[in-house]
Design a protein around this motif. Structure first.
Motif, PDB file in Angstrom:
ATOM      1  N   VAL A  64       0.834  -1.203   0.000  1.00 39.88           N
ATOM      2  CA  VAL A  64       0.000   0.000   0.000  1.00 39.88           C
ATOM      3  C   VAL A  64       0.870   1.255   0.000  1.00 39.88           C
ATOM      4  N   LEU A  65       1.924   1.257   0.802  1.00 45.72           N
ATOM      5  CA  LEU A  65       2.839   2.396   0.822  1.00 45.72           C
ATOM      6  C   LEU A  65       3.532   2.575  -0.523  1.00 45.72           C
ATOM      7  N   HIS A  66       3.890   1.467  -1.152  1.00 47.26           N
ATOM      8  CA  HIS A  66       4.504   1.533  -2.486  1.00 47.26           C
ATOM      9  C   HIS A  66       3.512   2.110  -3.493  1.00 47.26           C
ATOM     10  N   ALA A  67       2.252   1.677  -3.410  1.00 46.15           N
ATOM     11  CA  ALA A  67       1.227   2.207  -4.309  1.00 46.15           C
ATOM     12  C   ALA A  67       1.023   3.703  -4.088  1.00 46.15           C
ATOM     13  N   ALA A  68       1.097   4.148  -2.837  1.00 43.04           N
ATOM     14  CA  ALA A  68       0.953   5.577  -2.555  1.00 43.04           C
ATOM     15  C   ALA A  68       2.058   6.376  -3.231  1.00 43.04           C
ATOM     16  N   ARG A  69       3.276   5.818  -3.225  1.00 40.49           N
ATOM     17  CA  ARG A  69       4.384   6.507  -3.894  1.00 40.49           C
ATOM     18  C   ARG A  69       4.177   6.541  -5.407  1.00 40.49           C
ATOM     19  N   LEU A  70       3.664   5.450  -5.972  1.00 39.49           N
ATOM     20  CA  LEU A  70       3.406   5.430  -7.411  1.00 39.49           C
ATOM     21  C   LEU A  70       2.322   6.439  -7.788  1.00 39.49           C
ATOM     22  N   LEU A  71       1.283   6.519  -6.988  1.00 39.47           N
ATOM     23  CA  LEU A  71       0.216   7.477  -7.258  1.00 39.47           C
ATOM     24  C   LEU A  71       0.743   8.903  -7.227  1.00 39.47           C
ATOM     25  N   SER A  72       1.641   9.178  -6.296  1.00 37.16           N
ATOM     26  CA  SER A  72       2.199  10.515  -6.178  1.00 37.16           C
ATOM     27  C   SER A  72       3.164  10.828  -7.311  1.00 37.16           C
ATOM     28  N   GLN A  73       4.116   9.923  -7.551  1.00 37.28           N
ATOM     29  CA  GLN A  73       5.183  10.187  -8.508  1.00 37.28           C
ATOM     30  C   GLN A  73       4.707  10.114  -9.960  1.00 37.28           C
ATOM     31  N   ASP A  74       3.843   9.147 -10.256  1.00 31.32           N
ATOM     32  CA  ASP A  74       3.453   8.910 -11.651  1.00 31.32           C
ATOM     33  C   ASP A  74       2.193   9.654 -12.065  1.00 31.32           C
ATOM     34  N   TRP A  75       1.298   9.946 -11.101  1.00 28.77           N
ATOM     35  CA  TRP A  75      -0.008  10.484 -11.483  1.00 28.77           C
ATOM     36  C   TRP A  75      -0.388  11.748 -10.733  1.00 28.77           C
ATOM     37  N   GLY A  76       0.457  12.207  -9.813  1.00 31.42           N
ATOM     38  CA  GLY A  76       0.166  13.442  -9.102  1.00 31.42           C
ATOM     39  C   GLY A  76      -1.044  13.368  -8.207  1.00 31.42           C
ATOM     40  N   ILE A  77      -1.262  12.209  -7.592  1.00 33.68           N
ATOM     41  CA  ILE A  77      -2.440  12.005  -6.758  1.00 33.68           C
ATOM     42  C   ILE A  77      -2.010  11.881  -5.298  1.00 33.68           C
ATOM     43  N   ALA A  78      -2.624  12.670  -4.433  1.00 33.68           N
ATOM     44  CA  ALA A  78      -2.312  12.630  -3.014  1.00 33.68           C
ATOM     45  C   ALA A  78      -3.025  11.447  -2.361  1.00 33.68           C
ATOM     46  N   ALA A  79      -2.258  10.551  -1.768  1.00 33.23           N
ATOM     47  CA  ALA A  79      -2.823   9.374  -1.109  1.00 33.23           C
ATOM     48  C   ALA A  79      -2.621   9.467   0.394  1.00 33.23           C
ATOM     49  N   GLU A  80      -3.708   9.329   1.122  1.00 34.61           N
ATOM     50  CA  GLU A  80      -3.659   9.290   2.582  1.00 34.61           C
ATOM     51  C   GLU A  80      -3.589   7.827   2.992  1.00 34.61           C
ATOM     52  N   VAL A  81      -2.540   7.449   3.709  1.00 33.07           N
ATOM     53  CA  VAL A  81      -2.304   6.041   4.026  1.00 33.07           C
ATOM     54  C   VAL A  81      -2.662   5.760   5.480  1.00 33.07           C
ATOM     55  N   TRP A  82      -3.432   4.684   5.670  1.00 33.64           N
ATOM     56  CA  TRP A  82      -3.854   4.259   7.003  1.00 33.64           C
ATOM     57  C   TRP A  82      -3.400   2.833   7.257  1.00 33.64           C
ATOM     58  N   SER A  83      -2.855   2.586   8.437  1.00 38.06           N
ATOM     59  CA  SER A  83      -2.574   1.232   8.869  1.00 38.06           C
ATOM     60  C   SER A  83      -3.796   0.710   9.617  1.00 38.06           C
ATOM     61  N   CYS A  84      -4.260  -0.480   9.244  1.00 37.98           N
ATOM     62  CA  CYS A  84      -5.485  -1.041   9.823  1.00 37.98           C
ATOM     63  C   CYS A  84      -5.197  -2.433  10.401  1.00 37.98           C
ATOM     64  N   PRO A  85      -4.656  -2.505  11.608  1.00 43.11           N
ATOM     65  CA  PRO A  85      -4.341  -3.811  12.179  1.00 43.11           C
ATOM     66  C   PRO A  85      -5.547  -4.724  12.387  1.00 43.11           C
ATOM     67  N   SER A  86      -6.753  -4.173  12.461  1.00 40.72           N
ATOM     68  CA  SER A  86      -7.928  -5.032  12.656  1.00 40.72           C
ATOM     69  C   SER A  86      -9.157  -4.454  11.961  1.00 40.72           C
ATOM     70  N   TYR A  87      -9.415  -4.947  10.739  1.00 37.78           N
ATOM     71  CA  TYR A  87     -10.664  -4.587  10.062  1.00 37.78           C
ATOM     72  C   TYR A  87     -11.858  -5.129  10.846  1.00 37.78           C
ATOM     73  N   THR A  88     -11.669  -6.281  11.478  1.00 37.92           N
ATOM     74  CA  THR A  88     -12.768  -6.910  12.202  1.00 37.92           C
ATOM     75  C   THR A  88     -13.213  -6.061  13.391  1.00 37.92           C
ATOM     76  N   ARG A  89     -12.260  -5.549  14.164  1.00 33.87           N
ATOM     77  CA  ARG A  89     -12.629  -4.725  15.315  1.00 33.87           C
ATOM     78  C   ARG A  89     -13.325  -3.446  14.858  1.00 33.87           C
ATOM     79  N   LEU A  90     -12.840  -2.848  13.771  1.00 34.07           N
ATOM     80  CA  LEU A  90     -13.482  -1.649  13.242  1.00 34.07           C
ATOM     81  C   LEU A  90     -14.930  -1.930  12.865  1.00 34.07           C
ATOM     82  N   ALA A  91     -15.159  -3.051  12.186  1.00 32.73           N
ATOM     83  CA  ALA A  91     -16.511  -3.381  11.734  1.00 32.73           C
ATOM     84  C   ALA A  91     -17.429  -3.690  12.908  1.00 32.73           C
ATOM     85  N   ARG A  92     -16.923  -4.404  13.886  1.00 25.94           N
ATOM     86  CA  ARG A  92     -17.754  -4.746  15.044  1.00 25.94           C
ATOM     87  C   ARG A  92     -18.174  -3.502  15.816  1.00 25.94           C
ATOM     88  N   GLU A  93     -17.236  -2.590  16.025  1.00 24.91           N
ATOM     89  CA  GLU A  93     -17.581  -1.350  16.728  1.00 24.91           C
ATOM     90  C   GLU A  93     -18.573  -0.532  15.913  1.00 24.91           C
TER      91      GLU A  93
END
Length: 272
Positions: free
Chosen positions: A138-167
């Protein structure tokens, strides 16, 4: 067996591969689904040692100091997934709750963001979420989006999609049963806010693990996960070029980019 012997309480750190494999250490495909659906289990897929340390401390506090029921499952990895740097207190709390924003902010190319008349214009924005080993891509993709296409990517680390969904589901139910009370806002809603920028969620598990948070994304949402390879016991999740392409496709669908951008991306990354 471990769950039964420990009376359903404990912390399991498993360094087995999170994707199906021909080797005996491979995790069975049904395990992630079982973990996500088990009401007593809180599963995590940390991307760094600091994330794992924060989650372990929280688990020890919850289980053996506060005497809460249930057990925790942590997918650990033999290699270094990503160096997110030392976690500040707020970021550590965010990791425990399921997601936090990385301080990595790619620089957007001035050439890509320049309009035809020479004036700077605001580049399209997108949010990229990753868990465990997938965060590195994901971090590599963010760099590609920035360098190749001029797109600002906000990167989030999500250690638990399950906990997010349950809450998120728990908050939605509470709000439904208490229509006259102040609505509860889950952690994922506080993180993503009201922005309608597309969200791309990537996991090393099967796609449905990341799809759990789809109802709580305010804008266009796409989940990416491991897909078994036909005729083999292997499964793999998309590489950085494919994540980049999916992000571009989401922006095209939003009308923020032209369709020609997709054609150029397919040629640039040799994905045709």
């Amino acid at each position: 067996m471990l769950s039964f012997e420990s009376a359903g309480r404990g912390i399991l750190c498993n360094d087995a591969e999170t994707r199906p494999s021909i080797w005996c250490k491979g995790v069975q495909p049904a395990l992630p689904l079982w973990l996500a659906s088990h009401p007593d289990c809180t599963p995590y897929d940390p991307a760094s040692a600091d994330e794992a340390r924060a989650i372990l401390r929280s688990a020890l506090q919850a289980l053996y100091v506060d005497h809460q029921a249930g057990f925790y499952y942590l997918a650990t990895h033999d290699d270094t997934c990503v160096d997110t740097g030392p976690l500040h207190r707020a970021d550590a709390q965010g990791a425990i709750k399921g997601m936090y924003r990385l301080r990595f902010t790619p620089e957007v190319s001035t050439v890509s963001t320049a309009s035809t008349n020479g004036n700077r214009k605001t580049p399209p924005q997108i949010r990229l979420c990753g868990a465990g080993k997938a965060l590195q891509r994901v971090l590599h993709a963010a760099r590609l989006l920035s360098q190749d296409w001029g797109i600002a990517a906000e990167v989030w680390s999500c250690p638990s999609y399950t906990r997010l969904a349950r809450e998120g589901r728990a908050a939605a139910r509470w709000n439904m049963l208490h229509p006259q009370s102040r609505p509860r806002r889950p952690h994922i809603a506080r993180c993503l806010g009201d922005s309608t920028a597309p969200v791309i969620a990537v996991t090393g598990y099967a796609q449905h693990i990341a799809e759990q948070i789809a109802p709580f994304a305010p804008g266009r949402f796409v989940a990416l996960g491991a897909t078994p390879q036909r005729g083999t016991a292997y499964a793999d999740f998309p590489g950085a070029p494919w994540i980049t392409l999916i992000a571009l496709k989401a922006l095209v669908d939003e009308g923020a980019l032209s369709a020609q951008t997709l054609e150029a991306a397919l040629r640039t990354y040799a994905l045709t």
